[in-house]
Design an enzyme around this catalytic site. Sequence first.
Site, PDB file in Angstrom:
ATOM      1  N   SER B  21       0.539  -0.613  11.432  1.00 15.10           N
ATOM      2  CA  SER B  21      -0.131  -0.693  10.142  1.00 15.10           C
ATOM      3  C   SER B  21       0.877  -0.622   8.985  1.00 15.10           C
ATOM      4  O   SER B  21       1.835   0.135   9.026  1.00 15.10           O
ATOM      5  CB  SER B  21      -1.120   0.461  10.017  1.00 15.10           C
ATOM      6  OG  SER B  21      -1.746   0.429   8.758  1.00 15.10           O
ATOM      7  N   LYS B  45      -3.175  -3.286   7.496  1.00 17.43           N
ATOM      8  CA  LYS B  45      -2.824  -2.396   6.392  1.00 17.43           C
ATOM      9  C   LYS B  45      -3.947  -1.362   6.247  1.00 17.43           C
ATOM     10  O   LYS B  45      -5.111  -1.694   6.482  1.00 17.43           O
ATOM     11  CB  LYS B  45      -2.709  -3.259   5.128  1.00 17.43           C
ATOM     12  CG  LYS B  45      -2.366  -2.507   3.868  1.00 17.43           C
ATOM     13  CD  LYS B  45      -0.894  -2.239   3.739  1.00 17.43           C
ATOM     14  CE  LYS B  45      -0.630  -1.208   2.649  1.00 17.43           C
ATOM     15  NZ  LYS B  45       0.624  -0.495   2.819  1.00 17.43           N
ATOM     16  N   GLY B  46      -3.610  -0.126   5.911  1.00 17.09           N
ATOM     17  CA  GLY B  46      -4.615   0.921   5.766  1.00 17.09           C
ATOM     18  C   GLY B  46      -5.726   0.490   4.814  1.00 17.09           C
ATOM     19  O   GLY B  46      -5.443   0.040   3.711  1.00 17.09           O
ATOM     20  N   SER B  70       7.306   4.237  -0.244  1.00 19.25           N
ATOM     21  CA  SER B  70       6.215   4.953  -0.889  1.00 19.25           C
ATOM     22  C   SER B  70       5.290   3.913  -1.500  1.00 19.25           C
ATOM     23  O   SER B  70       5.161   3.775  -2.703  1.00 19.25           O
ATOM     24  CB  SER B  70       6.782   5.929  -1.909  1.00 19.25           C
ATOM     25  OG  SER B  70       6.319   5.708  -3.163  1.00 19.25           O
ATOM     26  N   GLY B  72       2.032   3.659  -1.067  1.00 16.36           N
ATOM     27  CA  GLY B  72       0.840   4.302  -1.606  1.00 16.36           C
ATOM     28  C   GLY B  72      -0.449   3.601  -1.213  1.00 16.36           C
ATOM     29  O   GLY B  72      -1.420   3.600  -1.968  1.00 16.36           O
ATOM     30  N   ASN B  99      -6.964  -0.139  10.491  1.00 18.07           N
ATOM     31  CA  ASN B  99      -6.430   1.164  10.099  1.00 18.07           C
ATOM     32  C   ASN B  99      -7.265   1.696   8.943  1.00 18.07           C
ATOM     33  O   ASN B  99      -7.496   1.004   7.952  1.00 18.07           O
ATOM     34  CB  ASN B  99      -4.955   1.033   9.706  1.00 18.07           C
ATOM     35  CG  ASN B  99      -4.325   2.374   9.415  1.00 18.07           C
ATOM     36  OD1 ASN B  99      -4.482   2.940   8.347  1.00 18.07           O
ATOM     37  ND2 ASN B  99      -3.582   2.899  10.390  1.00 18.07           N
ATOM     38  N   CYS B 130      -0.499   9.751   6.363  1.00 20.54           N
ATOM     39  CA  CYS B 130       0.289   9.056   5.348  1.00 20.54           C
ATOM     40  C   CYS B 130       0.958  10.073   4.435  1.00 20.54           C
ATOM     41  O   CYS B 130       0.276  10.899   3.825  1.00 20.54           O
ATOM     42  CB  CYS B 130      -0.575   8.127   4.514  1.00 20.54           C
ATOM     43  SG  CYS B 130       0.382   7.298   3.233  1.00 20.54           S
ATOM     44  N   GLY B 217      12.200   3.298  10.770  1.00 19.24           N
ATOM     45  CA  GLY B 217      13.337   2.534  11.276  1.00 19.24           C
ATOM     46  C   GLY B 217      14.040   3.247  12.412  1.00 19.24           C
ATOM     47  O   GLY B 217      13.672   4.368  12.803  1.00 19.24           O
TER      48      GLY B 217
END
Lengths: 289, 303
Positions: B21, B45-46, B70, B72, B99, B130, B217
């Site tokens: 995600s 994507k969330g 970040s 968001g 997600n 998150c 990563g």
Amino acid sequence: MMDVTATVLNNAREYGDYWRLRVKIPAHYAVRPGQFAMIRPSAQWEPILRRAMVFYRVEHRVHALEAEFIYRVMGRGTRQLAQLRSGDRLDVLGPLGNGFTIGERPAVGRDVALVSGGIGIPALYLLAAELCQRGFVPRLFHGDRTSDAERGLICVDDFYALLGRDHVLCATEDGSYGQRGVVTDLLESALQSGAWRPVALYACGPEPMMKRVAQLALQFHIPAELSLEAAMACGFGVCLACVQRVRLDGRITYVRVCCEGPVFRAEDIVWEEPVVDRSPVGGMRNGAR
Amino acid sequence: MIDLSVDIAGIHFKNPVLAASGTFGYGLEFAELIDLNRLGGFCTKGLSIEPLEGNPPPRIVETHGGMLNSIGLQNIGVRAFVEQKLPHLRKYNTRVIANVFGFSPEEYVDVVRVLNDGDGVAAYELNISCPNVKKGGMEIGNDPNEAARLTEAVKRVAHRPVIVKLSPHARSIAEVARAVEAAGADALSVMNTILGMSVDIYTRRPRLGTVMGGLSGPAIKPIAVRMVFEAARAVSIPVIGIGGIVTAQDALEFIIAGASAIQVGTANYADPGVTIKIIDGLTAYCRQQNIAQIRTLIGTIRC
């Protein structure tokens, strides 16, 4: 957009931190002025991200494209690119971004202003060439901190050949090439002279320059397109890192520099608060990290 | 013929390679670059109940062996996903995992209710980890009781299997894993990013707009392998391994440590074709090691 393994034809230092990379891309695609590619040495995972680089010049060959990129060595990624030798492989994802738009030539006026600072200049070459082809008369204003005693300023010789010497005006902050000072002062005095009234303005450079260019374009009622840079992980719209605040349909919102940009109309850009940058390199930092 | 298929929470995946995600958009962005039909699946994507604008830039910083982000949770909102993206995704033969994110347990439930009506979603992945939002997210994932309560609430309404994505910041990953298993979770995703920070020495400012962000990563892979190992030992539901996977070798470490499938995240940015290369690499490994079915490799670590 496609991701292909390209071959390095030539990769050499121009002067100082500036390098010129020439590659053979085994594909056929059209590149619009201002579009870019995401590049890394093939299958190289450290540093983790590719570098965004604007297409400087593109030539179509029988089974391939030959493309030139101009870059500035500033960090781990670009240092690694500078290690590439002829015959080495690199991954090239492109073409990316929207590129500049060229309007119909108005009945009156053919002059166009191009404004660049430092490593912003390569974004304007394909544009200048296409403007010439369409009967416009571009004039380039270019500035940098300093110049090289032998080589002058990066890319400027190519613009001399394309536009003619009298259509390229340069400024350096240390006065070593062209006028001493910043490029926006050159632009401002040209606009204020009244003798020259561009019908369009295009710019690429560090943020302080771009803000001033946007102000001048507004003040002199010249439609302007600015090519922005932003920290970018993917370059094709999924990471949502490279956002820029813009005015869109009457509201202010974030859009992606890689997809909805990198070129924006000056009046649409909502500038963020300035940050005082005391770095020894300064200027545009991304795309050449 | 090597069989790469795995079954998780009653869903059959043609191979154990999923995209994580936040690194794969809504899937369609990759259709031009890879054959989506080859993927085991991907996580969207969330998705939140209302669209989210995301955090102020800069949103990423590259680091040694990875990057901080970040973003968001910028997203188009769950309704736009169901109306605009899902119809196109149904054309592909791959598993779509939605997600799910909310700022409160009620919002997670609301998002799942909207998704229940969406045809073509295989499972839900609850993002309770998150690090880039102040409310919801990680603060739920770090507390076994809150994580269990949320899982229970979502399970009551969900028409599809529920995967819970855990945070590396919990005091004990095994404890949270057991709590959400007891609450009815069908599987776990381990793990989300690790909170980090970077400073620009010339502006003396944080290099992320929100000061802190999630590290991802190759740098985080050993931590993720350990977390997967611990979580897989603690529960009997399947664990999906995530964290710094770039090659088939990386993926195999997770599978041997206990992961039934893996997700590829940050690597998608640098190489949009990386998931396909990993799938091919898994086949090559199985052939070389005389493994007919990759599922027989799951959790076979000797220690």
